[in-house]
Structure formats: structure tokens, C-alpha cells
Design a protein around this motif. Structure first.
Motif, short mmCIF file in Angstrom:
data_model
loop_
_atom_site.label_atom_id
_atom_site.label_comp_id
_atom_site.label_asym_id
_atom_site.label_seq_id
_atom_site.Cartn_x
_atom_site.Cartn_y
_atom_site.Cartn_z
N ASP A 296 37.86 44.58 43.31
CA ASP A 296 37.95 45.59 42.26
C ASP A 296 39.43 45.92 42.05
O ASP A 296 40.29 45.43 42.78
CB ASP A 296 37.17 46.84 42.70
CG ASP A 296 36.70 47.70 41.54
OD1 ASP A 296 37.38 47.73 40.50
OD2 ASP A 296 35.65 48.37 41.68
N THR B 214 43.15 48.51 35.78
CA THR B 214 43.45 47.74 34.58
C THR B 214 44.90 47.28 34.63
O THR B 214 45.76 47.93 35.24
CB THR B 214 43.20 48.59 33.32
OG1 THR B 214 43.27 47.76 32.17
CG2 THR B 214 44.19 49.73 33.19
N VAL C 126 45.86 44.45 36.05
CA VAL C 126 45.95 43.37 37.03
C VAL C 126 45.73 42.05 36.30
O VAL C 126 44.86 41.95 35.42
CB VAL C 126 44.91 43.55 38.16
CG1 VAL C 126 44.87 42.33 39.07
CG2 VAL C 126 45.21 44.81 38.96
N TRP D 8 43.92 39.38 36.31
CA TRP D 8 42.73 38.90 37.01
C TRP D 8 42.60 37.37 36.96
O TRP D 8 42.17 36.75 37.94
CB TRP D 8 41.49 39.55 36.42
CG TRP D 8 41.41 41.02 36.70
CD1 TRP D 8 41.50 42.05 35.81
CD2 TRP D 8 41.27 41.64 37.99
NE1 TRP D 8 41.42 43.25 36.44
CE2 TRP D 8 41.27 43.05 37.79
CE3 TRP D 8 41.14 41.16 39.29
CZ2 TRP D 8 41.13 43.95 38.83
CZ3 TRP D 8 40.99 42.06 40.34
CH2 TRP D 8 41.00 43.43 40.10
N ASP D 9 42.96 36.76 35.84
CA ASP D 9 42.85 35.30 35.74
C ASP D 9 43.75 34.61 36.76
O ASP D 9 43.37 33.60 37.36
CB ASP D 9 43.21 34.84 34.33
CG ASP D 9 42.16 35.22 33.30
OD1 ASP D 9 41.04 35.58 33.72
OD2 ASP D 9 42.46 35.17 32.09
N LYS E 41 42.28 35.08 40.34
CA LYS E 41 41.15 34.17 40.54
C LYS E 41 41.63 32.73 40.73
O LYS E 41 41.16 32.03 41.65
CB LYS E 41 40.21 34.25 39.34
CG LYS E 41 39.04 33.26 39.44
CD LYS E 41 38.23 33.21 38.14
CE LYS E 41 37.21 32.09 38.19
NZ LYS E 41 36.47 31.93 36.93
N TRP F 210 31.96 32.62 41.40
CA TRP F 210 32.67 33.76 40.82
C TRP F 210 31.77 34.51 39.85
O TRP F 210 31.11 33.90 39.00
CB TRP F 210 33.91 33.30 40.07
CG TRP F 210 34.98 32.69 40.92
CD1 TRP F 210 35.18 31.36 41.17
CD2 TRP F 210 36.00 33.39 41.64
NE1 TRP F 210 36.26 31.18 42.01
CE2 TRP F 210 36.79 32.41 42.31
CE3 TRP F 210 36.33 34.73 41.80
CZ2 TRP F 210 37.87 32.73 43.10
CZ3 TRP F 210 37.42 35.07 42.59
CH2 TRP F 210 38.18 34.09 43.23
N GLU G 153 32.60 37.47 37.12
CA GLU G 153 33.71 38.20 36.54
C GLU G 153 33.19 39.39 35.74
O GLU G 153 32.36 39.24 34.84
CB GLU G 153 34.54 37.29 35.64
CG GLU G 153 35.15 36.10 36.39
CD GLU G 153 35.97 35.21 35.49
OE1 GLU G 153 36.90 35.73 34.83
OE2 GLU G 153 35.67 34.00 35.42
N ILE H 180 34.73 39.78 40.78
CA ILE H 180 36.14 40.08 40.57
C ILE H 180 36.36 40.76 39.23
O ILE H 180 35.72 40.42 38.24
CB ILE H 180 37.00 38.79 40.67
CG1 ILE H 180 38.51 39.15 40.64
CG2 ILE H 180 36.64 37.79 39.59
CD1 ILE H 180 39.41 37.98 40.99
N GLY H 181 37.25 41.74 39.23
CA GLY H 181 37.63 42.41 38.00
C GLY H 181 37.49 43.92 38.11
O GLY H 181 36.89 44.46 39.04
N THR H 182 38.08 44.59 37.15
CA THR H 182 37.99 46.05 37.12
C THR H 182 36.53 46.49 37.10
O THR H 182 35.71 45.95 36.36
CB THR H 182 38.71 46.57 35.87
OG1 THR H 182 40.09 46.17 35.93
CG2 THR H 182 38.63 48.08 35.79
#
Length: 605
Positions: free
Chosen positions: A75, A78, A80, A82-83, A86, A102, A104, A162-164
Motif C-alpha cells: 500500500d 499517491t 508513488v 507504482w509501475d 512493480k 500481481w 493492481e 500493489i497500489g494505493t
């Protein structure tokens, strides 16, 4: 070259990555170059040591930890990348011959148009720089039921959400939380490398910032607080291709340590239309290749971070973690009233060899609560840390002020580009070192050229209603927004004539004296919920917190040492802001310089 970069190759590697951000400010180094930090000098990377083997560097070490867990939730805030996160993790996991599944969170965001409809009521008019605090929850931006229903794939060795807002998934798995400093988020925003949460379009920076402030940050901070006790690993995501991380248990120990000793946040610096040269001339390791510096965010905690250090590695986390975990230790007897909100702000306004600030005022309490959703308003003071001989402060109206004539003059200036002889309407006061000017809400004011102002204020910091800005443009050549309507909804026209000198310029009074020290009261206005003392001393003084948080700065002298009741020692240099939390109970200040030391102390009434 910033001396915190040990060699040219490191510098140029970082330089290439910095194309993702638009800023004149250096990226904080992953590892501290100790030779660049001189004890007793202002430190732009203040860090709290937390012992050896507490902070780990790099995606390789984080990957090893993830592989041991098998199923994790990543987590974070905003902004970050993210790509990138990962991609780096996937390459390293697959290099171990493992298959990773994964999930997302971005795939579960509601359509952009639907999200825009949800957040629009909180963004105000399109051309306004203000909205109002969002009342949604972060799950409202997602197809929550679908995200929460995601399950691990038993056919894969590793499963990662993964992700916000990844913690919205219904997994009983360790949570890695990737934080990012607010200044770096804004540099990425200006560099067009991030968007607002749930948006896929780059917008003008002021529109994105408004959305961050009134919507994204509100939702993300609430979410962070909600998952606080579930976080297993905290990571710092401000470096585009590197990462530092630590276990949440060690992070909490670090927070507990500073919440009963001393706290100093990492400052950050910004140029501006009226900016000056004092910061460039007096603070080591800032980038001098800028036209000026207007602000230093010394302690504006919605945007400052706390830095921890282990084996030289640095990890920055947002200040709100401290308030979520330790608000009672920090604020003591005032914690019940202010809760998670740290109420006092310190920042620098640098007009030394610069220009005048705009003629401005700030909202009344009821106005900021009803219009913008804040809980406290922007009551301010100007403490003159340094100044040129002819420096002055604009404060209060002339005795003969006619509001209608004043407004007509301002509107004519805005419409026709005509200069206003501002002293026909507003008083100008000579400024000298250690003066304190009082600016309760609704008071017309401006810092004139030639000052280094320590702004001691309530925490809200963006609600400035400009009435007149000397017909100048910002650093990008654009007009700065003028807010005459908002200003005239809040201006107090009774603060005029002799009342200004009597009520808005603090008169120092000696409260106590000792062998070589004085405790001086610099009274604030009745509307201010904080007060100001100054301690002038030659050798050392002892102070009790009385269950009250003290926000402090050495405003004259070279450096001081603070020793708290728990045995902690910390040295602070001239012009560095630091906090002694209520739970410190007592502390001793020792003057390490050859001349008299003067320390300002702001505290809640």
C-alpha cells in the motif's frame, strides 16, 4: 554540486532520474554523507539515529523479505511510481525462479468521470485556489466490493496486491506501506510524472495541488490512520530507482523516542515572486543556483517529514505518523482538544534583498470552518529574525480608512494595472531584530522587503487572501491570484490608527530572571491560542514542560544543546526549528556559543 553526493557518477545518475520531478531542490540522499554535515551548523537533513541494522537499503533486500512472506500487500501514498516498483520487484522475484501474481489496485478504480463527479463538490470554483475538506472515504473511489473480493492465486509462488489503498483487499497478510514526502510529490506533480488519485490527466499545478490538499491527502491520511496497526514494513519511496525500508516495530520505537525528547522535521525551501537572499547566504547545502528563496517550510507539518537514520541510511516518513501514534505524548494536556492536528507552525519568509509580500489577510474562524472545512484558522505572528536597516512591516489600517474607497482602489488596480499608494490606507512600521508583530485573523498585513521573518502561526497555511500584489507576475510570468471578495468578507476595519500600535505590536515583558538569564514574555493577541516566550541566557537554563508542547528556535547565538529528562542530547544551530514534546517533562538548554543565546518558545495557552 550538493556535498551530500559522494561522487560525480552518483550525482549524474540522480540527475537523470530527477527529470521525473521539476524542482531546484536536491533529492535527499539515500545514505547520509556525514562529512557534509557540520555539527553546530544548520542541517537540511536532520535525522534521528535509531541504532544499527534498523533501516535496510534497496529493492534486493526488500524482495528477499517479500519472498519469505509469500503473500504481501504493498500500500502507499499517491505519487508513488507504482509501475516502477512493480517492475523492479518482478525482475528480482523472477530472477529467483519464482512466479508472482500481481493484483493492481489501479485496475479497480472507478471510471475517471465518476470519480470527478464524486470529488467535484470539494474543489470549489475552477479558477479558485481553494476547495473544502473532503468528506468521502478512500474506498468510495474504488469498486470496493470487487477489490475486497480478490484472492491469492495458489498456482503462484508469490502473491502481491500493489497500489494505493491496497489494504482494502481482504487478506490477512503483512502490509508494506510506501510513503512519499509531500515536497517530492509536488515536484513530481510539477514534472508531469504523477496525477491526482483516480485521474488519468495532467492538469495545471495549482489545480492538482488543490485536489491533493482538499481531497487526496484527506482520504489518504484517513486510510493511513485506519491501517496503522496493521503496517508491518514502512518504506520511503522518494527515490525513483531505490528504496529504504524498516520494520514498523522499529519505526514505532523511533517515534516513541522522539516523542519524549526532541523533534526536528526536515525543512524544505521554495523560490517565490517576492523571495530574498538570506536563506541562500546562511543555510548550507541548499541549491544556490536559484533566483531566490521565498519560504522555508521549517515546521509546516502537513507537508514536512521526519527522518530516521541507521548505518547512514535515511528514511523519511510523514509527520502525521507521530501524531497518530503519540499525540498525547506530543501535545500533553492539549491533546484532547487538537487530536491528530499539530497546531503550531514555524516557517521563514525571506524578503532580504527581495520584495514585499502581497497585501493580504486570513479568514475568520467561522469562515474557514464553514467555507473550507478547517478546524482552526490562520492566526499568525511575524518574528523578525533578521532585517536590513530600512525594513518594515505593513500592519493595520490608517485611522481614516474608508472600506469602500479602499476596495474601489484595489479593484481599479486589478482591472487597469494601476499602482496603489498602499500607505494611504495601510500603516507601515519599522522592523528591527526580535520584534514581534501580531496578525490575528482578519488583520491586513504584509512583510515588507528586507526581512527574514520567522512566521509563528497556527498550522493552516494556504488561506491567504491577496488584495494587492504590486502588479507583479509569478516566477513563471503569470499573474498571481487576487482575492478581494474573500478578503473583504474577513477584514477587520477596526484594527486601525493607534489601536494597531497598542494591540498588534507585542511589548516584551521580563517574567523571571536568574544569575545570567531572563525569561521574556512576548504577548500575543487575545485571539491567538498560542503564546510566545524568549529565553535570553549566557550559560544554561532549565525548563519544565508542564504537560505542554514547546516549539522552539535559536534566534540569536551559535548553537545550543538540549538535554531532556530521559538522558537524550541534541545540538541545534542558529535558525533551526525544533520541538520539545510535553512528555519530555523537563529539559536543560546549554549555550555552546561565545555570545548570549536567545531562544524563542511558542506554546499553547
Amino acid at each position: 554540486m550538493n556535498s551530500n553526493y559522494p561522487n560525480k557518477q552518483t550525482f549524474y545518475t540522480e540527475y537523470m532520474e530527477l527529470q521525473l520531478r521539476k524542482s531546484s531542490q536536491f533529492l535527499m540522499p539515500v545514505k547520509l554523507n556525514r562529512s557534509a554535515t557540520i555539527e553546530g551548523n544548520y542541517n537540511i537533513y536532520p535525522a534521528q539515529p535509531i541504532g544499527e541494522n534498523k533501516i535496510f537499503n534497496g529493492y534486493e533486500s526488500l524482495t528477499r523479505w517479500i519472498i519469505e512472506q509469500k503473500t504481501v500487500i504493498i500500500d502507499g501514498y499517491t505519487g508513488v511510481f507504482w509501475d516502477r516498483v512493480k517492475l523492479i520487484l518482478q525482475k528480482q522475484i523472477e530472477a529467483e525462479g519464482l512466479k508472482v501474481n500481481w493484483i493492481e489496485t489501479a485496475a479497480f478504480l472507478k471510471p475517471v468521470s465518476e470519480i470527478e463527479t464524486l470529488v467535484q463538490p470539494y474543489l470549489g470554483a475552477e479558477d479558485s485556489v481553494w476547495g473544502t475538506k473532503c468528506l468521502l472515504e478512500i474506498k468510495d473511489l474504488y469498486v470496493f466490493e470487487d477489490l475486497a473480493a480478490q484472492l491469492p492465486d495458489d498456482g503462484c509462488d508469490i502473491n502481491i496486491v500493489i497500489g494505493t489503498a491496497a489494504s482494502l483487499v481482504n487478506w490477512d497478510s503483512p502490509i508494506i506501506y510506501i510513503d512519499i514526502p509531500k515536497n517530492e510529490l509536488q515536484y513530481r506533480m510539477r514534472g508531469n510524472s504523477v496525477t491526482n488519485l483516480g485521474n488519468d490527466q495532467i492538469q495545471e499545478p495549482f489545480l492538482m495541488y488543490k485536489r491533493f490538499y482538499f481531497v487526496d491527502w484527506v482520504l489518504l491520511n484517513q486510510h493511513k490512520k485506519a491501517i496503522l496497526d496493521k503496517i508491518t514494513v514502512l518504506a520511503d519511496g522518494q527515490w525513483p530507482t531505490d528504496i529504504n525500508w524498516m520494520l514498523a516495530t522499529d519505526f514505532k520505537d523511533g517515534l516513541n523516542k522522539i516523542s519524549q525528547s526532541t523533534i526536528r522535521v526536515r525543512p524544505w525551501f521554495e523560490p517565490g515572486a517576492w523571495g530574498g537572499q538570506w536563506i541562500k547566504q546562511h543555510i548550507l547545502n541548499v541549491n544556490e543556483d536559484v533566483v531566490n528563496y521565498a519560504w522555508s517550510f521549517e515546521l509546516i507539518v502537513p507537508e514536512n517529514g521526519l527522518v530516521f537514520e541507521s548505518d547512514g541510511y535515511l528514511l523519511e516518513a510523514s509527520f502525521d505518523f507521530l501524531m497518530f501514534y503519540n499525540q498525547k505524548k506530543v501535545l500533553g494536556k492539549h491533546a484532547e482538544k487538537f487530536g491528530d492536528e499539530f497546531p503550531i507552525r514555524f516557517d521563514f519568509l525571506d524578503t532580504y534583498d527581495g520584495g514585499n509580500l502581497s497585501i493580504q489577510c486570513h479568514p475568520k474562524l467561522k469562515y474557514i470552518q464553514e467555507i473550507f472545512g478547517e478546524t482552526i484558522t490562520q492566526d499568525e505572528t511575524y518574528y523578525i529574525l533578521d532585517c536590513e536597516k530600512d525594513a518594515h512591516v505593513y500592519l493595520g489600517f490608517q485611522e481614516n480608512i474608508d472600506p469602500e474607497i479602499f476596495r474601489n482602489e484595489l479593484e481599479k488596480s486589478q482591472d487597469e494595472g494601476i499602482e496603489v499608494n498602499i500607505t494611504d490606507y495601510i500603516q507601515s512600521h519599522s522592523a528591527k531584530k526580535h520584534d514581534l508583530f501580531l496578525i490575528p485573523n482578519g488583520t491586513v498585513h504584509s512583510a515588507g522587503a528586507g526581512n527574514l521573518v520567522l512566521e509563528i502561526s497556527a498550522t493552516p497555511y494556504i488561506f491567504t487572501f491577496k488584495m494587492y500584489d504590486w502588479l507583479r507576475l509569478d516566477l513563471d510570468g503569470n499573474p498571481r491570484p487576487i482575492n478581494i471578495d474573500h478578503a473583504f468578507n474577513n477584514l477587520n476595519f477596526e484594527r486601525k490608527g493607534n489601536r494597531v500600535q497598542e494591540e498588534l505590536i507585542s511589548t516584551p515583558k521580563v517574567l523571571e530572571t536568574g544569575k545570567d538569564w531572563e525569561l521574556i514574555h512576548l504577548p500575543t493577541h487575545a485571539d491567538h491560542f498560542y503564546d510566545v516566550h524568549r529565553i535570553d541566557f549566557d550559560s544554561e537554563v532549565r525548563i519544565e514542560t508542564d504537560s505542554c508542547c514547546h516549539v522552539m528556535m535559536l534566534v540569536e547565538g551559535e548553537s545550543i544543546r538540549i538535554e531532556t529528562a530521559d538522558g537524550s542530547n541534541q545540538i541545534f544551530a542558529y535558525a533551526e526549528t525544533f520541538v520539545v514534546p510535553a512528555a519530555a517533562n523537563s529539559y536543560k538548554i546549554t549555550n555552546l556559543g561565545k555570545s548570549k543565546a536567545k531562544v524563542v518558545k511558542a506554546f499553547l495557552k
